[in-house]
Enzyme design. Structure first.
Site, PDB file in Angstrom:
ATOM      1  N   SER A  81       0.824  -1.204   0.000  1.00  0.00           N
ATOM      2  CA  SER A  81       0.000   0.000   0.000  1.00  0.00           C
ATOM      3  C   SER A  81       0.855   1.249   0.000  1.00  0.00           C
ATOM      4  O   SER A  81       2.022   1.218   0.393  1.00  0.00           O
ATOM      5  CB  SER A  81      -0.908   0.013   1.239  1.00  0.00           C
ATOM      6  OG  SER A  81      -1.778  -1.101   1.248  1.00  0.00           O
ATOM      7  N   SER A  99      -3.019  -3.769  -3.154  1.00  0.00           N
ATOM      8  CA  SER A  99      -2.399  -2.518  -2.722  1.00  0.00           C
ATOM      9  C   SER A  99      -3.456  -1.483  -2.375  1.00  0.00           C
ATOM     10  O   SER A  99      -4.337  -1.183  -3.180  1.00  0.00           O
ATOM     11  CB  SER A  99      -1.491  -1.971  -3.835  1.00  0.00           C
ATOM     12  OG  SER A  99      -0.717  -0.888  -3.382  1.00  0.00           O
ATOM     13  N   ASP A 153      -3.971   2.069  -2.143  1.00  0.00           N
ATOM     14  CA  ASP A 153      -3.351   3.330  -2.554  1.00  0.00           C
ATOM     15  C   ASP A 153      -4.374   4.457  -2.416  1.00  0.00           C
ATOM     16  O   ASP A 153      -5.258   4.618  -3.258  1.00  0.00           O
ATOM     17  CB  ASP A 153      -2.837   3.220  -3.992  1.00  0.00           C
ATOM     18  CG  ASP A 153      -1.867   2.055  -4.145  1.00  0.00           C
ATOM     19  OD1 ASP A 153      -0.961   1.939  -3.307  1.00  0.00           O
ATOM     20  OD2 ASP A 153      -2.034   1.255  -5.080  1.00  0.00           O
TER      21      ASP A 153
END
Length: 375
Positions: free
Chosen positions: A250, A288, A290
């Site tokens: 992340s 991830s 983000d």
């Protein structure tokens, strides 16, 4: 003796390079000028604080706080927006920010399993501020990345006072980067990740506004610096011989600006920060998280908890003036991510795992050969 002296000077040069930031070594990312400290704190009023927890062999974690200004944020909220680049994460507070377009607490970054504890600590901190005696609802904003490769995340080592300590430690000026605060145990591009920051200041002809970015890097991809595919040259790219491991992870990105932007244009600004992540080789993989949290410190746009009138009169920047800010946030995000890697150092943590730092001398050699060093 001459050989020993040469070795001494070489080691001294390497040590100096390790202490300097990329920009100081001639790595020039983008074309816009930087702020005084090349940090999110170049946006007037913004403060950053860290609490770093390293215990025994297995605990490598922490907390980073970002304060839009020094005061009771609940009573005078800042316009804000959150953009989801890839929403595999546990960010707290998103829905109310999306609905109302403002943030009413400091922003905390920490590890994945500490979000609930951080939220509770942030609520308690807010309720105890003078003037908030009758408050019955608080929307804490807490972001995270998973530092469990180097940190015994299941032991829940962070305590309520640690989150408040990060807030109390918040200062303006230079920002510590690398293995600190929420970046203590993170991993990025297969190297030690961490906290990074950068800023851009527009010339007066483009408004003179400042954009600052702070990142918590814990993601994968194909590392690229100033257009040079570092991982490919070092043969460190994802899936090489199928042994590099997961590229999941992340990246928390916090964007601050003094430009008078409402929530709609702050979201547009936040979207462009993801382009900066992409320029470093990040791929926003399936696993991830983000996220980009963006806010404006413009005092004229603050939202009072108890407004004196049902009508708020606010002057906001026109859409046609947004493009230079888009460019600024892309450049600052890209450089903040590289700064996080550059400042991070090799760390051994949970179960004896070691994550090596970015081989900076090799990177400088690659950039020098490509003619990318400006010194």
């Amino acid at each position: 003796m001459r050989g020993l002296l040469l070795l001494f000077f070489y080691m001294a040069a390497m040590s100096a390079n390790a202490r300097q930031r990329p920009a100081e070594l001639g790595v020039k990312i983008g074309v816009l000028p930087k702020g005084e400290h090349n940090a999110i704190t170049d946006v007037k009023g913004v403060k950053v604080g860290h609490f770093t927890l390293i215990q025994g062999d297995d605990v490598r974690t922490g907390v980073t706080s970002i304060l839009p200004y020094d005061g009771n944020i609940f009573q005078s909220k800042v316009p804000a927006a959150i953009y989801l680049g890839n929403a595999f994460g546990k960010l707290a507070g998103y829905t109310q920010v999306k609905e109302l377009g403002n943030i009413e607490t400091p922003i905390l970054l920490t590890n994945t399993l500490a979000v609930a504890d951080a939220s509770r600590a942030l609520v308690k901190y807010t309720l105890e501020l003078p003037g908030n005696e009758n408050v019955r609802s608080v929307n804490p904003v807490v972001g995270e990345t998973n530092d469990s490769y180097l940190n015994d995340i299941r032991s829940f080592p962070l305590q309520p006072e640690h989150f408040v300590a990060a807030i109390d430690a918040a200062t303006s000026g230079k920002v510590e980067e690398g293995n600190v605060g929420a970046g203590t145990g993170t991993v990025c591009f297969g190297y030690k990740g961490g906290i990074g920051t950068s800023s851009r200041k527009l010339p007066e002809t483009l408004g003179g506004y400042t954009v600052g970015v702070l990142v918590q890097t814990n993601f994968g991809g194909n590392l690229t610096i100033d257009g040079e595919a570092i991982d490919e040259i070092l043969e460190q790219y994802p899936y090489r011989m199928q042994i590099l491991g997961s590229v999941d992870g992340s990246c928390m990105i916090v964007v601050a600006t003094d430009a008078p932007l409402d929530a709609r244009n702050l979201e547009r600004l936040a979207k462009r920060a993801i382009l900066g992540l992409g320029r470093t080789g990040g791929i926003a993989s399936n696993g991830s998280g983000d996220y980009v949290i963006a806010f404006s410190t413009a005092e004229s746009l603050r939202v009072p908890y108890d407004p004196p009138s049902p009508i708020l009169q606010q002057n906001v920047l026109a859409n046609d003036s947004m493009t230079p800010l888009f460019m600024a946030v892309i450049e600052a995000t890209e450089e903040a991510i590289i700064n996080s890697l550059w400042a991070a150092t090799t760390m051994t943590g949970f179960e004896g795992r070691t994550m090596k730092e970015l081989p900076k001398e090799e990177v400088l050699r690659i950039l020098r050969k490509a003619g990318k060093l400006k010194k």
